[in-house]
Design a protein around this motif. Structure first.
Motif, PDB file in Angstrom:
ATOM      1  N   LEU A  61     -16.080 -69.859 110.317  1.00 12.50           N
ATOM      2  CA  LEU A  61     -16.218 -68.407 110.275  1.00 12.50           C
ATOM      3  C   LEU A  61     -17.401 -68.003 109.410  1.00 12.50           C
ATOM      4  O   LEU A  61     -18.083 -67.024 109.684  1.00 12.50           O
ATOM      5  CB  LEU A  61     -14.937 -67.797 109.700  1.00 12.50           C
ATOM      6  CG  LEU A  61     -14.649 -66.350 110.031  1.00 12.50           C
ATOM      7  CD1 LEU A  61     -14.110 -66.242 111.438  1.00 12.50           C
ATOM      8  CD2 LEU A  61     -13.658 -65.748 109.057  1.00 12.50           C
ATOM      9  N   GLU A  62     -17.618 -68.756 108.354  1.00 12.66           N
ATOM     10  CA  GLU A  62     -18.713 -68.431 107.442  1.00 12.66           C
ATOM     11  C   GLU A  62     -20.037 -69.015 107.906  1.00 12.66           C
ATOM     12  O   GLU A  62     -21.037 -68.923 107.204  1.00 12.66           O
ATOM     13  CB  GLU A  62     -18.382 -68.943 106.031  1.00 12.66           C
ATOM     14  CG  GLU A  62     -17.217 -68.220 105.407  1.00 12.66           C
ATOM     15  CD  GLU A  62     -16.785 -68.863 104.098  1.00 12.66           C
ATOM     16  OE1 GLU A  62     -17.603 -69.563 103.478  1.00 12.66           O
ATOM     17  OE2 GLU A  62     -15.629 -68.675 103.695  1.00 12.66           O
ATOM     18  N   ARG A  79     -27.690 -69.195 109.236  1.00 13.72           N
ATOM     19  CA  ARG A  79     -27.627 -68.196 110.297  1.00 13.72           C
ATOM     20  C   ARG A  79     -29.008 -67.655 110.635  1.00 13.72           C
ATOM     21  O   ARG A  79     -29.855 -67.505 109.765  1.00 13.72           O
ATOM     22  CB  ARG A  79     -26.726 -67.045 109.869  1.00 13.72           C
ATOM     23  CG  ARG A  79     -25.262 -67.370 109.941  1.00 13.72           C
ATOM     24  CD  ARG A  79     -24.435 -66.121 109.732  1.00 13.72           C
ATOM     25  NE  ARG A  79     -23.018 -66.368 109.936  1.00 13.72           N
ATOM     26  CZ  ARG A  79     -22.066 -66.037 109.071  1.00 13.72           C
ATOM     27  NH1 ARG A  79     -22.397 -65.469 107.933  1.00 13.72           N
ATOM     28  NH2 ARG A  79     -20.803 -66.269 109.338  1.00 13.72           N
ATOM     29  N   PRO A 205     -14.849 -65.207 116.980  1.00 14.80           N
ATOM     30  CA  PRO A 205     -15.234 -63.972 116.296  1.00 14.80           C
ATOM     31  C   PRO A 205     -16.635 -63.535 116.693  1.00 14.80           C
ATOM     32  O   PRO A 205     -17.548 -64.352 116.770  1.00 14.80           O
ATOM     33  CB  PRO A 205     -15.178 -64.357 114.820  1.00 14.80           C
ATOM     34  CG  PRO A 205     -15.363 -65.831 114.803  1.00 14.80           C
ATOM     35  CD  PRO A 205     -14.733 -66.339 116.055  1.00 14.80           C
ATOM     36  N   LEU A 207     -19.591 -60.060 116.493  1.00 14.67           N
ATOM     37  CA  LEU A 207     -19.966 -58.760 115.950  1.00 14.67           C
ATOM     38  C   LEU A 207     -20.336 -57.865 117.126  1.00 14.67           C
ATOM     39  O   LEU A 207     -21.248 -58.185 117.889  1.00 14.67           O
ATOM     40  CB  LEU A 207     -21.156 -58.903 114.989  1.00 14.67           C
ATOM     41  CG  LEU A 207     -20.864 -59.756 113.747  1.00 14.67           C
ATOM     42  CD1 LEU A 207     -22.137 -60.010 112.948  1.00 14.67           C
ATOM     43  CD2 LEU A 207     -19.811 -59.080 112.886  1.00 14.67           C
ATOM     44  N   ALA A 229     -20.685 -64.249 115.865  1.00 11.32           N
ATOM     45  CA  ALA A 229     -20.601 -63.988 114.427  1.00 11.32           C
ATOM     46  C   ALA A 229     -20.905 -65.239 113.620  1.00 11.32           C
ATOM     47  O   ALA A 229     -21.318 -65.158 112.465  1.00 11.32           O
ATOM     48  CB  ALA A 229     -19.227 -63.447 114.059  1.00 11.32           C
ATOM     49  N   CYS A 232     -25.103 -65.677 113.724  1.00 16.45           N
ATOM     50  CA  CYS A 232     -26.038 -64.559 113.601  1.00 16.45           C
ATOM     51  C   CYS A 232     -25.861 -63.746 112.337  1.00 16.45           C
ATOM     52  O   CYS A 232     -24.747 -63.553 111.852  1.00 16.45           O
ATOM     53  CB  CYS A 232     -25.896 -63.605 114.788  1.00 16.45           C
ATOM     54  SG  CYS A 232     -26.357 -64.328 116.345  1.00 16.45           S
ATOM     55  N   ARG A 233     -26.998 -63.291 111.812  1.00 18.45           N
ATOM     56  CA  ARG A 233     -27.012 -62.277 110.758  1.00 18.45           C
ATOM     57  C   ARG A 233     -27.794 -61.104 111.331  1.00 18.45           C
ATOM     58  O   ARG A 233     -28.971 -61.257 111.682  1.00 18.45           O
ATOM     59  CB  ARG A 233     -27.700 -62.837 109.507  1.00 18.45           C
ATOM     60  CG  ARG A 233     -27.460 -62.026 108.268  1.00 18.45           C
ATOM     61  CD  ARG A 233     -28.126 -62.660 107.059  1.00 18.45           C
ATOM     62  NE  ARG A 233     -29.574 -62.565 107.163  1.00 18.45           N
ATOM     63  CZ  ARG A 233     -30.389 -63.579 107.391  1.00 18.45           C
ATOM     64  NH1 ARG A 233     -29.921 -64.780 107.520  1.00 18.45           N
ATOM     65  NH2 ARG A 233     -31.676 -63.388 107.480  1.00 18.45           N
ATOM     66  N   LEU A 234     -27.162 -59.968 111.501  1.00 19.07           N
ATOM     67  CA  LEU A 234     -27.811 -58.829 112.145  1.00 19.07           C
ATOM     68  C   LEU A 234     -28.651 -58.081 111.128  1.00 19.07           C
ATOM     69  O   LEU A 234     -28.184 -57.755 110.042  1.00 19.07           O
ATOM     70  CB  LEU A 234     -26.753 -57.887 112.735  1.00 19.07           C
ATOM     71  CG  LEU A 234     -25.719 -58.537 113.647  1.00 19.07           C
ATOM     72  CD1 LEU A 234     -24.784 -57.481 114.227  1.00 19.07           C
ATOM     73  CD2 LEU A 234     -26.395 -59.333 114.751  1.00 19.07           C
ATOM     74  N   THR A 235     -29.901 -57.796 111.496  1.00 19.49           N
ATOM     75  CA  THR A 235     -30.772 -57.101 110.549  1.00 19.49           C
ATOM     76  C   THR A 235     -31.137 -55.718 111.065  1.00 19.49           C
ATOM     77  O   THR A 235     -31.364 -55.503 112.251  1.00 19.49           O
ATOM     78  CB  THR A 235     -32.066 -57.897 110.289  1.00 19.49           C
ATOM     79  OG1 THR A 235     -32.838 -57.962 111.490  1.00 19.49           O
ATOM     80  CG2 THR A 235     -31.738 -59.319 109.844  1.00 19.49           C
ATOM     81  N   GLY A 241     -36.438 -58.626 108.496  1.00 24.30           N
ATOM     82  CA  GLY A 241     -35.159 -59.221 108.139  1.00 24.30           C
ATOM     83  C   GLY A 241     -35.268 -59.996 106.855  1.00 24.30           C
ATOM     84  O   GLY A 241     -36.357 -60.310 106.377  1.00 24.30           O
ATOM     85  N   ILE A 242     -34.130 -60.306 106.312  1.00 25.76           N
ATOM     86  CA  ILE A 242     -34.082 -60.980 105.031  1.00 25.76           C
ATOM     87  C   ILE A 242     -34.013 -62.478 105.254  1.00 25.76           C
ATOM     88  O   ILE A 242     -33.145 -62.955 105.966  1.00 25.76           O
ATOM     89  CB  ILE A 242     -32.865 -60.503 104.229  1.00 25.76           C
ATOM     90  CG1 ILE A 242     -32.924 -58.990 104.043  1.00 25.76           C
ATOM     91  CG2 ILE A 242     -32.776 -61.235 102.912  1.00 25.76           C
ATOM     92  CD1 ILE A 242     -31.732 -58.429 103.329  1.00 25.76           C
TER      93      ILE A 242
END
Lengths: 253, 253
Positions: A61-62, A79, A205, A207, A229, A232-235, A241-242
């Motif tokens: 999940l992480e 991610r 899971p 997003l 999820a 991915c990290r949504l920016t 993005g970071i």
DNA sequence: CAGTGGTCTAGACCACCGG
DNA sequence: CGGTGGTCTAGACCACTGA
């Protein structure tokens, strides 16, 4: 009494296990490496397989692990940052982005979407299916809902294939002047249909990003995009993005 | 051969169960109502409790249910829209928003944050803890990292209480002209510390929002906010957020 | 206190993947 | 085919809540 809770708190096994595994991932494994199988790991830590799995589930999940049936459990790469909202507004599908058109059909939208579009009950809208691929990996499946009134240049009776039709819907949409957009992000679980496109099991899971596009003083289109999820990290916002430089260096074992 | 896969697919029990329960929630239960306990439900559907729990877990993940130990399982209200990014940029804590200051300390930031701040190894930053409450419910726990160089008006040796100090850090921050900001959203699980503030168990799914604030040509502050994934829908963009009118009306049983 | 959800066990079988 | 993760069972005990 004012006793400061001397903490008899017995930490759940799976939680402790997760911590131990997480540290092991940082220090003893490198990205892509295969972990021992679940039965071995459970035996090694002296717990039941179900308990071990509970820890692995959290790590997946992480975004720390990736598990695939019939293959094994591997250490996941960090991610990916995926831009979903940019300061300069843009219609979907514009310019050189990574979306792949899939299909288009006329259909009645689901109730939640109909509410956003303020469309009448049973009114048909163009429903464009797309999927987004980043660095060779499928990251999102999207449904774009476009009321016929937003793209008057199209004839409702169109004999072309779904893909060609999808393309023309997007092209017509881009003729309109986009006046604004907003998005909402929430957690969901992948429907069977999306799961296949995302190469995950149903219920994984995701997003869910719901975006409204405004033009001509109303909501001209609605997009519901389902992002993995785990990967991915949504920016959002100004910059690209970071980039996260995360924790200790990962070295091979 | 071109056989179109006649689908012998045996749907997992918990998946089917989830569908059945989901429909029952729509048609036979109203918000806040208490469901039968897990042992009864499992017996009623003729499955093991673990299987029933797998279905409930998914529904809770989707924000349909709320479970509390010692109490029971209740039907959750629709998710709250929570604004986390606005078109007009704003420093955190400005105006009448719903954040409650909690604490402030000087500390070395975690590695991931240090990377974003481009700060030197071991450099100390102000670390402000806040919590966000919406409609009486805690929805987020935040850590705001502010390098001392961003708030030169403050003396590093400050004898005031944590809360007063936190307030002055924010006040000093708002003196700077904010040049931009961007955010990233990803899925995580609640650390023990955050879990308590959010009134959830450790490991509960959360949406982690990382925001960079730019001023004077550099990253002047970084916020890491942890939102309850079960109860929140994060909204970005022009408008106040999307109000979802979701599915069939919920009526009492 | 009784009743709830949370954790844990030790098994079993299944679906899927690769060689 | 053997090995992997995914599903499922029927129990047990624990931690927490409220009356």
């Amino acid at each position: 009494m004012g006793t400061t809770q001397l903490e008899t708190v017995p930490e759940p096994k799976y939680w402790h296990l997760k911590t131990v595994l997480s540290e092991a991932l940082d220090s003893e494994f490198s990205v892509g490496e295969i972990l021992p199988n679940e039965r071995d790991l459970a035996a090694r830590f002296g717990v039941a397989r179900a308990t071990l799995r509970q820890a692995l589930e959290q790590l997946e999940l992480e975004g720390r692990l990736q598990r695939r049936r019939g293959v094994g459990t591997t250490v996941a790469p960090p991610r990916m940052g995926v831009a979903v909202g940019t300061e300069q507004r843009a219609w979907p599908g514009v310019a050189g982005d990574t979306w792949q058109l899939a299909d288009c059909a006329m259909a009645a939208p689901p109730a939640a979407v109909a509410g956003i579009l303020e469309s009448l009950q049973g009114e048909q809208v163009y429903t464009v299916r797309r999927s987004r691929v980043t660095r060779g990996q499928p990251v999102a499946a999207e449904l774009l809902y476009v009321p016929a009134s937003s793209v008057p240049g199209l004839s409702a009776v169109d004999t072309r294939s779904g893909t060609a039709r999808a393309r023309s819907v997007l092209r017509e949409l881009q003729r309109l002047e986009l006046e604004g957009q907003d998005s909402a992000v929430e957690l969901g679980s992948a429907r069977a249909e999306d799961a296949k496109e995302l190469d995950r099991l149903p219920g994984a899971p995701v997003l869910v990003v719901t975006t409204r596009f405004f033009a001509e003083g109303r909501t001209a289109a609605v997009s519901v995009a389902t992002y993995r999820a785990d990967t991915c990290r949504l920016t959002f916002g100004d910059s690209g993005g970071i980039e996260i430089h995360d924790g200790p260096e990962r070295r091979a074992s």
